[in-house]
Design a protein around this motif. Structure first.
Motif, PDB file in Angstrom:
ATOM      1  N   HIS A 470       0.838  -1.200   0.000  1.00 24.19           N
ATOM      2  CA  HIS A 470       0.000   0.000   0.000  1.00 24.19           C
ATOM      3  C   HIS A 470       0.883   1.265   0.000  1.00 24.19           C
ATOM      4  O   HIS A 470       0.728   2.143  -0.839  1.00 24.19           O
ATOM      5  CB  HIS A 470      -0.915  -0.030   1.229  1.00 24.19           C
ATOM      6  CG  HIS A 470      -1.823   1.157   1.351  1.00 24.19           C
ATOM      7  ND1 HIS A 470      -3.154   1.097   1.049  1.00 24.19           N
ATOM      8  CD2 HIS A 470      -1.591   2.433   1.747  1.00 24.19           C
ATOM      9  CE1 HIS A 470      -3.707   2.291   1.245  1.00 24.19           C
ATOM     10  NE2 HIS A 470      -2.774   3.113   1.674  1.00 24.19           N
ATOM     11  N   HIS A 474       1.729   4.380  -2.798  1.00 25.48           N
ATOM     12  CA  HIS A 474       1.757   5.838  -2.630  1.00 25.48           C
ATOM     13  C   HIS A 474       3.066   6.402  -3.183  1.00 25.48           C
ATOM     14  O   HIS A 474       3.077   7.416  -3.869  1.00 25.48           O
ATOM     15  CB  HIS A 474       1.656   6.211  -1.148  1.00 25.48           C
ATOM     16  CG  HIS A 474       0.265   6.142  -0.586  1.00 25.48           C
ATOM     17  ND1 HIS A 474      -0.811   6.712  -1.211  1.00 25.48           N
ATOM     18  CD2 HIS A 474      -0.225   5.595   0.566  1.00 25.48           C
ATOM     19  CE1 HIS A 474      -1.914   6.505  -0.475  1.00 25.48           C
ATOM     20  NE2 HIS A 474      -1.577   5.827   0.598  1.00 25.48           N
ATOM     21  N   GLU A 500      -5.629   7.089  -2.450  1.00 24.66           N
ATOM     22  CA  GLU A 500      -5.811   5.754  -1.880  1.00 24.66           C
ATOM     23  C   GLU A 500      -6.092   4.711  -2.960  1.00 24.66           C
ATOM     24  O   GLU A 500      -5.851   3.522  -2.772  1.00 24.66           O
ATOM     25  CB  GLU A 500      -6.931   5.757  -0.841  1.00 24.66           C
ATOM     26  CG  GLU A 500      -6.641   6.591   0.398  1.00 24.66           C
ATOM     27  CD  GLU A 500      -5.319   6.268   1.066  1.00 24.66           C
ATOM     28  OE1 GLU A 500      -4.839   5.125   0.941  1.00 24.66           O
ATOM     29  OE2 GLU A 500      -4.739   7.166   1.716  1.00 24.66           O
ATOM     30  N   TYR A 612     -11.508   5.604   1.744  1.00 23.76           N
ATOM     31  CA  TYR A 612     -10.835   4.287   1.694  1.00 23.76           C
ATOM     32  C   TYR A 612     -11.748   3.248   1.051  1.00 23.76           C
ATOM     33  O   TYR A 612     -11.342   2.472   0.212  1.00 23.76           O
ATOM     34  CB  TYR A 612     -10.468   3.797   3.102  1.00 23.76           C
ATOM     35  CG  TYR A 612      -9.242   4.439   3.666  1.00 23.76           C
ATOM     36  CD1 TYR A 612      -7.969   4.067   3.214  1.00 23.76           C
ATOM     37  CD2 TYR A 612      -9.330   5.400   4.655  1.00 23.76           C
ATOM     38  CE1 TYR A 612      -6.834   4.649   3.734  1.00 23.76           C
ATOM     39  CE2 TYR A 612      -8.198   5.995   5.178  1.00 23.76           C
ATOM     40  CZ  TYR A 612      -6.952   5.618   4.721  1.00 23.76           C
ATOM     41  OH  TYR A 612      -5.834   6.200   5.233  1.00 23.76           O
TER      42      TYR A 612
END
Ligand SMILES: [Zn+2]
Length: 664
Positions: A470, A474, A500, A612
């Protein structure tokens, strides 16, 4: 002084090790003073005829310098705990804060941007320039520059109160965290906890000068106990303490209880939104997101709850019956995560421990570099000698067609009780200067893993792997963009749903058996994860998922409704209770107040925590293309990068998604 101050020299990579505490304040003071003079000069020279290069890029240059310096200070502050450092850093932050709010109110500057936007030249600007300029104007609008001077004063005082109450909210949670710990000397209380968890607790005890084990209220420590501890009383005590944080009742009520702070904060945010022309803060918060209206967000969340209902019921039923078979006939809130984990282990015939052995950090990082090369054609080359803020931090240069395009700093280990499992931040945004020189982007990945021991390297469980992917997502989004302007090129500049989204697509890879096998290598034998275990892992992570889904929906909807329905007479706890009843799955110990320590509420995610879930749903749709065309398919990788990363924040996420999926 300035010629000896490393922060005031030109640098490509920050000269971390040369920086001393005494450099900080003079550097920030000098940068601010210079920026002030330069801004005045820019305004004077641009008055007759504002231009892109000499207004937008010139101011960009000044802001980039100050922001870059502040991020360096933030990184240094995470490891230099001596008072001389900490005091200098917070003084610098104060100075910068003050200067920035002064800049945000600079109406002369704002008028120049507006004149540029209204000029005939602006009509010929490309999409990137138009978008960057729109975002700059929007920032001034939100800072109140379109308001009357009286309203501006109101907004300033509301903003000051908002940051004060956000700070107070977090401080009270922090106070509760510090106030509670449980020292254990009887090992039998720890039965059920994996070795890695026990080692963490032992280390916490040692750090506090104690023998035995120490339990704290960090999110990690809470999760460990309620998931693994066989001792039911311990689980109950932990859960009650965790969800009673900042909820003190009695004579200290006003000092320790966050409910009142939250109410005042919501009130201020509501007033701020109304001042800026919105009916509530939720409406203000979605204005920069993909959703068009607040109703759309609420409908989306309700729809997701409906879609999940039958799975919720199945999982709850499975917990009830499994618990009953093992002698727990009255399932309590503190039993759920524990029983769910037992079911996962039972269904898969595997524990997290067996999995971790195949995922030493070193191997995972090597494979992630190879993955980036395959999918995006970019090399990540480690620079062992690069200067950093801590000896554990590693630096990777990104190269495309043999040209350096950016740097990734990976900060792998948890050093203190830091919140969260990981995060990512932009240390410098990509941009092209007025002279046409590209400034390469720098990104930082913080993953809070357990450092290696004498006998074992750092090993990752599935959740840690997911978090790593994750945050890596980013960083890639920050580093692989081709957007040329600061306002559209960094992760800090993206709306929450867009930022996200890419990360959650990367997470999806962790749920694929073939990807896990490819990423693995046993820490002793180097063998890849056997098919059989990979299959079991897949079953493991797809079992009892309702609790995570429900908690994501609950937090998203509570956060949103608190802001959207503010003023209808309900307290924050009332809103929580009603949303919780609607989700209908999660239970809490009797008199606890989970909303009082719900930190995203007071962060930049306020009224946007739902993003999210929102971007998660879209990420799964996008990932289907990888499933169809191959997880390691370079053409799909290129299409993904072109659609979602290259342009930065130039195009709406929905347009990119339609292009990527070839539909409208
Ligand atoms: Zn994220």
């Amino acid at each position: 002084m300035s010629e000896n101050n490393p922060l005031l020299q030109r640098y490509d990579l920050p000269p971390f090790s040369a920086i001393r505490a005494e450099h900080l304040i003079p550097a920030v003071q000098a940068i601010i003073a210079e920026s002030r003079v330069m801004t005045t000069e820019i305004i004077a020279s641009q008055k007759p005829f504002p231009t892109w290069d000499d207004l937008v890029l010139a101011i960009d240059e000044l802001e980039a310098r100050l922001d870059g310096t502040l991020t360096i200070l933030q990184l240094l502050g995470s490891t230099r705990i001596a008072p001389a450092w900490q005091e200098a850093i917070s003084r610098c932050q104060e100075l910068a804060e003050q200067y920035k709010s002064e800049q945000a109110q600079n109406s002369e500057l704002y008028q120049l941007y507006r004149r540029l936007a209204d000029s005939p030249i602006a009509a010929l600007f490309n999409e990137e320039r138009k978008r960057a300029l729109y975002k700059i104007l929007r920032k001034y609008h939100l800072a109140g520059l379109d308001l009357s001077s009286e309203q501006q004063l109101q907004l300033t005082s509301l903003n000051m109160e908002i940051s004060k109450f956000q700070f107070e909210f977090l401080a009270r949670v922090e106070d509760s965290n510090t106030a509670w710990s449980k020292h254990i000397e009887d090992r039998s209380l720890l039965i059920g906890l994996p070795n890695a968890v026990q080692a963490r607790m032992e280390a916490a005890a040692q750090a506090a000068g104690l023998t035995g084990w120490l339990l704290t209220l960090s999110a990690q420590s809470y999760r460990d106990i309620v998931t693994y501890a066989d001792n039911r009383d311990l689980r109950r005590e932990m859960m009650a303490a965790y969800y009673s944080r900042a909820s003190g009742t009695g004579p200290d009520d006003l000092i320790t209880n966050n409910e009142r702070v939250l109410t005042v904060l919501l009130d201020d945010r509501h007033k701020k939104a109304q001042l800026l022309g919105y009916s509530n803060f939720a409406q203000l918060a979605v204005a920069d997101q993909m959703a068009d209206t607040t109703e759309q967000v609420v409908d989306f969340l309700h729809h997701q709850i409906e879609l999940s209902r039958s799975l919720f019921a199945q999982d709850a039923e499975q917990v009830e019956s499994f618990a009953a078979q093992h002698g727990i006939t009255d399932v309590k809130p503190w039993d759920i995560h524990y029983v769910a984990e037992k079911i996962r282990q039972d269904v898969a015939g595997i524990s997290q421990e067996a999995f971790r052995n195949y995922f030493p950090l070193e191997t995972v990082l090597q494979r992630l570099c190879a993955f980036t090369k395959t999918l995006f054609g970019v090399d990540l080359i480690e620079h062992a000698a690069a200067d950093t803020w801590h000896e554990d931090v590693r630096v990777f240069e990104l190269r495309e067609y043999a040209e350096p395009i950016g740097y990734l700093f990976i900060n792998p280990y948890r050093r203190q009780e830091a919140a969260g499992l990981g995060d990512a931040l932009g240390l410098r945004n990509r941009r092209i200067t007025a002279e046409g020189r590209p400034r390469s982007p720098l990104a930082v990945l913080n993953s809070r893993l357990q450092p290696p021991t004498d006998t074992q390297p750092c090993l990752l469980d599935h959740l840690q792997l997911r978090v790593l992917l994750h945050e890596f997502g980013h960083c890639l989004q920050h580093l692989l963009t081709a957007a040329p302007y600061r306002a559209i090129s960094g992760i800090g500049q993206l709306s929450h749903d867009s930022s996200e989204f890419v990360s959650q697509v990367l997470e999806q890879f962790c749920f694929k058996q073939s990807f896990l096998i490819w990423l693995s290598g046993h820490f002793q034998t180097g063998q890849p994860l056997p098919d059989d275990i990979a299959y079991r892992v897949k079953r493991f992570v797809h079992t009892q998922t309702s609790w995570e889904t429900a908690s994501l929906l609950l937090t998203g909807l509570v956060d949103f409704e608190l802001h959207r329905t503010y003023g209808d007479g309900r307290t924050p706890h009332d809103v929580f209770t009603s949303v919780n009843a609607e989700v209908g799955l999660l239970q809490w110990p009797g008199d606890t107040r989970p909303v009082n320590s719900f930190e995203p509420l007071v962060s930049d995610y306020g009224a946007r925590t739902y993003s999210y879930k929102w971007s998660g749903v879209l990420a799964r749709q996008a990932f289907e293309r990888f499933e169809r065309e191959g997880l390691f398919n370079p053409a799909t990788g290129k299409a993904f990068r072109d659609a979602f990363i290259t342009l930065g924040d130039t195009r709406p996420l929905m347009t990119s998604l339609e292009l990527f999926l070839g539909r409208s």
